[in-house]
Design an enzyme around this catalytic site. Structure first.
Site, PDB file in Angstrom:
ATOM      1  N   ASP A 160      13.823  17.419 -56.485  1.00 34.78           N
ATOM      2  CA  ASP A 160      15.093  17.173 -55.805  1.00 34.78           C
ATOM      3  C   ASP A 160      15.623  18.511 -55.301  1.00 34.78           C
ATOM      4  OD1 ASP A 160      17.624  14.907 -56.123  1.00 34.78           O
ATOM      5  OD2 ASP A 160      18.157  17.013 -55.808  1.00 34.78           O
ATOM      6  N   ASN A 172      24.174  20.336 -46.035  1.00 34.01           N
ATOM      7  CA  ASN A 172      24.661  19.397 -45.006  1.00 34.01           C
ATOM      8  C   ASN A 172      26.099  19.718 -44.603  1.00 34.01           C
ATOM      9  OD1 ASN A 172      22.662  17.545 -44.314  1.00 34.01           O
ATOM     10  ND2 ASN A 172      22.932  16.386 -46.196  1.00 34.01           N
ATOM     11  N   HIS A 175      24.102  17.873 -40.526  1.00 35.24           N
ATOM     12  CA  HIS A 175      22.965  17.022 -40.907  1.00 35.24           C
ATOM     13  C   HIS A 175      21.669  17.407 -40.209  1.00 35.24           C
ATOM     14  CE1 HIS A 175      23.747  13.460 -43.533  1.00 35.24           C
ATOM     15  NE2 HIS A 175      24.912  14.100 -43.566  1.00 35.24           N
ATOM     16  N   ASP A 208      18.305  17.916 -42.048  1.00 33.29           N
ATOM     17  CA  ASP A 208      17.032  17.240 -41.736  1.00 33.29           C
ATOM     18  C   ASP A 208      15.896  18.253 -41.584  1.00 33.29           C
ATOM     19  OD1 ASP A 208      18.298  14.842 -41.808  1.00 33.29           O
ATOM     20  OD2 ASP A 208      18.174  14.414 -39.662  1.00 33.29           O
ATOM     21  N   GLU A 259      17.168  13.317 -50.699  1.00 28.44           N
ATOM     22  CA  GLU A 259      16.512  14.611 -50.919  1.00 28.44           C
ATOM     23  C   GLU A 259      15.702  14.582 -52.209  1.00 28.44           C
ATOM     24  OE1 GLU A 259      18.987  13.761 -52.939  1.00 28.44           O
ATOM     25  OE2 GLU A 259      19.586  15.810 -53.469  1.00 28.44           O
TER      26      GLU A 259
HETATM   27  N1  LIG Z   1      20.477  15.725 -43.587  1.00 30.11           N
HETATM   28  C1  LIG Z   1      20.169  14.742 -44.417  1.00 30.11           C
HETATM   29  N2  LIG Z   1      20.838  14.638 -45.579  1.00 30.11           N
HETATM   30  C2  LIG Z   1      20.520  13.644 -46.429  1.00 30.11           C
HETATM   31  C3  LIG Z   1      19.501  12.731 -46.128  1.00 30.11           C
HETATM   32  N3  LIG Z   1      19.403  11.859 -47.177  1.00 30.11           N
HETATM   33  C4  LIG Z   1      20.334  12.242 -48.094  1.00 30.11           C
HETATM   34  N4  LIG Z   1      21.010  13.308 -47.660  1.00 30.11           N
HETATM   35  C5  LIG Z   1      22.125  14.043 -48.309  1.00 30.11           C
HETATM   36  O1  LIG Z   1      21.690  14.637 -49.501  1.00 30.11           O
HETATM   37  C6  LIG Z   1      22.862  14.967 -50.282  1.00 30.11           C
HETATM   38  C7  LIG Z   1      22.568  14.740 -51.720  1.00 30.11           C
HETATM   39  O2  LIG Z   1      23.651  15.262 -52.431  1.00 30.11           O
HETATM   40  P1  LIG Z   1      23.822  15.139 -53.992  1.00 30.11           P
HETATM   41  O3  LIG Z   1      23.099  13.903 -54.489  1.00 30.11           O
HETATM   42  O4  LIG Z   1      25.245  15.286 -54.294  1.00 30.11           O
HETATM   43  O5  LIG Z   1      22.997  16.320 -54.596  1.00 30.11           O
HETATM   44  P2  LIG Z   1      22.965  17.877 -54.294  1.00 30.11           P
HETATM   45  O6  LIG Z   1      24.085  18.338 -53.447  1.00 30.11           O
HETATM   46  O7  LIG Z   1      21.573  18.176 -53.792  1.00 30.11           O
HETATM   47  O8  LIG Z   1      23.151  18.477 -55.719  1.00 30.11           O
HETATM   48  P3  LIG Z   1      22.102  18.618 -56.899  1.00 30.11           P
HETATM   49  O9  LIG Z   1      21.010  17.618 -56.653  1.00 30.11           O
HETATM   50  O10 LIG Z   1      22.861  18.336 -58.142  1.00 30.11           O
HETATM   51  O11 LIG Z   1      21.582  20.005 -56.836  1.00 30.11           O
HETATM   52  C8  LIG Z   1      23.973  14.072 -49.737  1.00 30.11           C
HETATM   53  O12 LIG Z   1      24.898  14.891 -49.045  1.00 30.11           O
HETATM   54  C9  LIG Z   1      23.273  13.152 -48.754  1.00 30.11           C
HETATM   55  O13 LIG Z   1      24.077  12.815 -47.651  1.00 30.11           O
HETATM   56  C10 LIG Z   1      18.814  12.868 -44.869  1.00 30.11           C
HETATM   57  O14 LIG Z   1      17.906  12.105 -44.507  1.00 30.11           O
HETATM   58  N5  LIG Z   1      19.181  13.879 -44.061  1.00 30.11           N
END
Ligand SMILES: Nc1nc2c(ncn2[C@@H]2O[C@H](COP(=O)(O)OP(=O)(O)OP(=O)(O)O)[C@@H](O)[C@H]2O)c(=O)[nH]1
Length: 304
Positions: free
Chosen positions: A172, A180, A185, A189, A215
């Site tokens: 992850d 983001n 975004h 991506d 992610e």
């Molecule tokens: N750009 C983009 N962002 C995505 C996609 N899928 C998920 N996300 C973003 O990934 C982020 C995941 O955030 P969190 O689950 O809070 O986790 P994090 O900020 O990585 O924090 P930790 O995992 O605790 O380190 C969210 O802001 C989602 O919007 C995608 O296909 N493209």
């Protein structure tokens, strides 16, 4: 330039091979086999895009060769056109039941051969595209969630049957929401794509990398034990930490990833069970500060 499709011509009579070859050589790469056994060996080694298979041959006839092809892992998907002077209904029914895609009647008529070959290859192309769309993640080209889970169940069955090891890594990206939020975004991506390229470059042929969602990613490592799985996870972690994505204004987005590793166990009733262990290990990696690899059920190592 894309390469011309490869067609395997199978016939025990050189004159027939010659006729088909002349009809097709301008548009396709031609491979030749002169018996059923020869055809199977060539098909396995060369993986042609289409086989034109004579039905009546000594020793192994075309129907038997087709039966063996369809039973194999490597030949199940290769389209086959049966070429035959035998126009009995039963021969055609047997051929279709065995998985023939079409028939060409002997003596062959060149424009008919060309048209049938074109049709079957076009259908094959569409089918490949459909399979790609159904199994690949559109953003990263890795396996999509459903396909990754299917592969996980498949590997779990192998672990149960052959008692070989299979590692599982769940990864992850760290603080991805902040990337983001800060850069938008589109950059998010790009980061996901860069991460996926690193995964693809590091895993071996035969390993299976998929995007589980957002992610979050998974890697299945057939024939890899716990320590080997950890080594690979660590290699991925290190490579990701060295990756910087340039953004406007001359700065870089630096990525890090956390990873949880485990093994598929014969006692797992579902692949989901192994994923839960990998997820628990990943949770620990996050809780301890991120940018690290953790295994499941290793409390002493968690203290290091
Ligand atoms: N750009 C983009 N962002 C995505 C996609 N899928 C998920 N996300 C973003 O990934 C982020 C995941 O955030 P969190 O689950 O809070 O986790 P994090 O900020 O990585 O924090 P930790 O995992 O605790 O380190 C969210 O802001 C989602 O919007 C995608 O296909 N493209």
């Amino acid at each position: 330039m894309t390469q011309a499709p490869r067609i395997l011509l199978v016939d025990d009579l050189p004159a027939n091979i010659y006729t088909l070859s002349r009809a097709l050589a301008e548009d396709y790469q031609i491979l030749i086999a002169t018996s059923g056994a020869d055809a199977l060996q060539t098909a396995e080694q060369q993986q042609p895009d289409l086989i034109l298979l004579d039905v009546m041959m000594p020793e192994m006839d075309g129907l038997e060769a087709l039966r063996r092809l369809r039973r194999s892992d490597w030949g199940r998907q290769i389209p086959v056109i049966l070429v035959t002077a035998d126009d009995r209904t039963q021969t055609q029914v047997d051929g279709l039941d065995l998985g023939a895609d079409d028939f060409i009647a002997k003596p062959v008529v060149v424009p008919v051969v060309q048209a049938r070959v074109r049709n079957v290859l076009e259908r094959q192309c569409l089918q490949r595209e459909l399979i790609r769309l159904a199994t690949q993640d559109a953003l990263t080209d890795l396996l999509n969630r459903r396909c990754f889970f299917d592969k996980g169940e498949e590997e779990l069955r192998r672990v149960g049957r052959y008692q070989h090891a299979c590692g599982l890594i769940m990864l992850d990206l760290d603080h991805f929401k902040a990337i983001n939020d800060q850069y938008g975004h589109a950059i998010g991506d790009l980061a996901l794509q860069a991460f996926s390229r690193i995964l693809t470059a590091i895993v071996r042929a035969g390993d299976l990398a998929g995007r589980i969602g957002g992610e979050e990613f998974g890697v299945l490592l057939p024939h890899t034990d716990e320590s080997g799985t950890r080594v690979l996870a660590e290699r991925i972690r290190l490579a990701v930490s060295r990756c910087a994505i340039p953004v406007e204004g001359g700065s870089n987005v630096v990525l890090t990833t956390s990873a949880g590793v485990t093994q598929l166990l014969a006692s797992d009733s579902r692949f989901e069970k192994a994923l839960q262990r990998a997820d628990a290990a990943l949770y620990n990696a996050k809780a301890e500060g991120r940018n690290r690899v953790r295994g499941f059920a290793e409390p002493e190592k968690l203290m290091e």
